[in-house]
Design a protein around this motif. Structure first.
Motif, PDB file in Angstrom:
ATOM      1  N   UNK A  93      48.139   5.320 -30.890  1.00 33.61           N
ATOM      2  CA  UNK A  93      47.042   4.733 -31.658  1.00 33.61           C
ATOM      3  C   UNK A  93      47.467   4.479 -33.101  1.00 33.61           C
ATOM      4  N   UNK A  94      46.801   3.509 -33.726  1.00 33.60           N
ATOM      5  CA  UNK A  94      47.299   2.944 -34.995  1.00 33.60           C
ATOM      6  C   UNK A  94      46.140   2.646 -35.943  1.00 33.60           C
ATOM      7  N   UNK A  95      46.379   2.858 -37.232  1.00 35.72           N
ATOM      8  CA  UNK A  95      45.437   2.445 -38.267  1.00 35.72           C
ATOM      9  C   UNK A  95      46.257   2.021 -39.480  1.00 35.72           C
ATOM     10  N   UNK A  96      45.781   1.002 -40.209  1.00 36.22           N
ATOM     11  CA  UNK A  96      46.518   0.587 -41.406  1.00 36.22           C
ATOM     12  C   UNK A  96      45.566   0.339 -42.566  1.00 36.22           C
ATOM     13  N   UNK A 119      45.689   1.164 -26.251  1.00 35.48           N
ATOM     14  CA  UNK A 119      45.889   1.573 -27.649  1.00 35.48           C
ATOM     15  C   UNK A 119      44.730   1.073 -28.508  1.00 35.48           C
ATOM     16  N   UNK A 120      44.142   1.981 -29.268  1.00 36.18           N
ATOM     17  CA  UNK A 120      43.130   1.595 -30.243  1.00 36.18           C
ATOM     18  C   UNK A 120      43.823   1.412 -31.585  1.00 36.18           C
ATOM     19  N   UNK A 121      43.757   0.180 -32.107  1.00 30.38           N
ATOM     20  CA  UNK A 121      44.379  -0.153 -33.391  1.00 30.38           C
ATOM     21  C   UNK A 121      43.291  -0.630 -34.348  1.00 30.38           C
ATOM     22  N   UNK A 329      36.941   8.090 -31.596  1.00 31.09           N
ATOM     23  CA  UNK A 329      37.050   6.647 -31.764  1.00 31.09           C
ATOM     24  C   UNK A 329      38.056   6.133 -30.734  1.00 31.09           C
ATOM     25  N   UNK A 330      37.538   5.431 -29.751  1.00 38.96           N
ATOM     26  CA  UNK A 330      38.408   4.932 -28.679  1.00 38.96           C
ATOM     27  C   UNK A 330      37.862   3.614 -28.160  1.00 38.96           C
ATOM     28  N   UNK A 331      38.570   2.548 -28.479  1.00 34.67           N
ATOM     29  CA  UNK A 331      38.210   1.212 -28.006  1.00 34.67           C
ATOM     30  C   UNK A 331      39.496   0.383 -27.999  1.00 34.67           C
ATOM     31  N   UNK A 332      40.220   0.380 -26.886  1.00 32.23           N
ATOM     32  CA  UNK A 332      41.513  -0.319 -26.859  1.00 32.23           C
ATOM     33  C   UNK A 332      41.411  -1.764 -27.330  1.00 32.23           C
ATOM     34  N   UNK A 333      42.372  -2.140 -28.151  1.00 30.00           N
ATOM     35  CA  UNK A 333      42.408  -3.467 -28.751  1.00 30.00           C
ATOM     36  C   UNK A 333      42.751  -3.340 -30.223  1.00 30.00           C
ATOM     37  N   UNK A 334      42.729  -4.462 -30.932  1.00 22.78           N
ATOM     38  CA  UNK A 334      42.994  -4.494 -32.369  1.00 22.78           C
ATOM     39  C   UNK A 334      41.723  -4.955 -33.068  1.00 22.78           C
ATOM     40  N   UNK A 335      41.217  -4.120 -33.977  1.00 26.50           N
ATOM     41  CA  UNK A 335      39.891  -4.353 -34.545  1.00 26.50           C
ATOM     42  C   UNK A 335      39.855  -4.124 -36.053  1.00 26.50           C
TER      43      UNK A 335
END
Length: 362
Positions: A93-96, A119-121, A329-335
């Motif tokens: 999982x990723x956050x920026x 992956x939730x990004x 927080x889990x919602x696969x995709x890029x948001x």
């Protein structure tokens, strides 16, 4: 096994604020990275990893050993989506803390691969964009029919941030950008159309200007509104006047010259090191959503003030990384933040960090 959070760019002002927030709220190993060995002692709650993002093999290994990756290595104008792509490959999982539409568009292109990998990004986290996005969502949800978003930010001096944020400001002056006004895309010049906005104390009435932020276009996808306005300003006000002069009087070729951007960033950084002693390094956000509720046209205004911009950004990003790690927080995709973080989770995170948001109808 102990969970591990990897904070890329974790020795910078924003990255270190994120790491500190995480250390206060999660039980995990926190690894902060930098391109050079630290000049000062690293917080004992972190471990340091020497890492250049251009070293693809080392980057791949570091990401493969993490549960969550926090990308704080800007400026994002120059970044590709390599880190995000690698996270998807390793199902991490990723956050920026990205803050530019060009990077946002590159990241969103990985929507389907991220979904397939589970992956939730989350992109565009921090204070603005980030916490500000959730304040807007909170406001939009109050209406039967939301129509307009007017989002304003003001920062005192440097905001407690470093050279990277200075570079980002001047990079944002390079060219006109599209905004959503009355249901149509229109081109706007950066740092134009000065407007006096009433912020909470200690800011009061402060000048703000059009500024290219990713939420200027992600909100159009996120919410059924006709107009989205994003404006930014600084205090002391002479920084606004200097920035506007550079944006409108300097040749375009100068603003697209990396050497000029570096010069402006360094000069500004030195100036704010002096003025910060008087102005402070805080931030204020004012979100006004206009729409229809119970047959009436109303405004819903929410405001936030914090004495340190970098620390507030750490709250925004750190809380999302915490939620990714816990599985809340889990919602696969890029948001972008406003598309994935529920108001309930947002409010819980802000309460746990004693960050108060004031709201009123008008």
């Amino acid at each position: 096994m102990t969970d591990r959070i990897l904070v890329l760019g974790g020795m910078g002002r924003i990255g270190s604020s994120v790491a500190q927030d995480l250390a206060n709220h999660v039980d995990a190993e926190i690894v902060v990275t930098g391109r050079q060995l630290p000049r000062h002692e690293v917080d004992s709650r972190f471990s340091f990893l020497l890492l250049n993002l251009a070293d693809l093999e080392a980057l791949d290994k570091a990401i493969s050993e993490a549960n969550v990756v926090v990308h704080c290595a800007g400026p994002f104008h120059y970044r590709d989506a390599r880190v995000l792509k690698t996270c998807i490959e390793h199902r991490v999982n990723y956050v920026d803390v990205s803050d530019h539409r060009s990077f946002t568009q590159k990241a969103i292109a990985f929507q389907e691969p991220a979904k397939r990998a589970g992956v939730t990004a989350v992109i565009n986290s921090g204070i603005f964009p980030g916490i500000s996005n959730s304040m807007v969502r909170q406001g939009v949800e109050q209406f039967d029919v939301p129509e307009k978003i007017h989002l304003s930010y003001v920062v005192s001096g440097s905001g407690g941030a470093g050279l990277t944020v200075m570079r980002t400001t001047f990079l944002g002056l390079q060219q006109p950008f599209k905004v959503w006004i009355d249901g149509e895309w229109q081109k706007i010049n950066p740092y134009s159309d000065r407007e006096i906005v009433q912020f909470p104390p200690p800011y009061g009435k402060t000048g703000v200007y059009w500024f290219d932020m990713p939420e200027a276009f992600t909100f159009v996808d996120s919410f059924p509104v006709k107009t989205v306005i994003t404006k930014f300003g600084s205090v002391p006000d002479f920084y606004n006047l200097l920035t506007a002069f550079v944006a409108h009087r300097w040749p375009e070729s100068w603003l697209k010259n990396p050497g000029v951007i570096e010069f402006l960033a360094n000069v500004s950084y030195k100036m704010t090191n002096v003025s910060d002693r008087f102005s402070g390094i805080g931030v204020a956000i004012r979100s006004v959503v206009t729409g229809q509720k119970d047959g009436k046209t109303l405004d819903y205004c929410s405001t936030l003030v914090h004495e340190n911009t970098a620390i507030a950004a750490g709250y925004g990003t750190g809380s999302i990384a915490q939620q990714l790690l816990s599985g809340e927080l889990k919602k696969p995709g890029v948001w972008p933040v406003e598309q994935v973080l529920t108001t309930e989770l947002f409010e819980q995170a802000m309460q746990s960090r004693n960050l108060k948001i004031e709201q009123e109808w008008g």
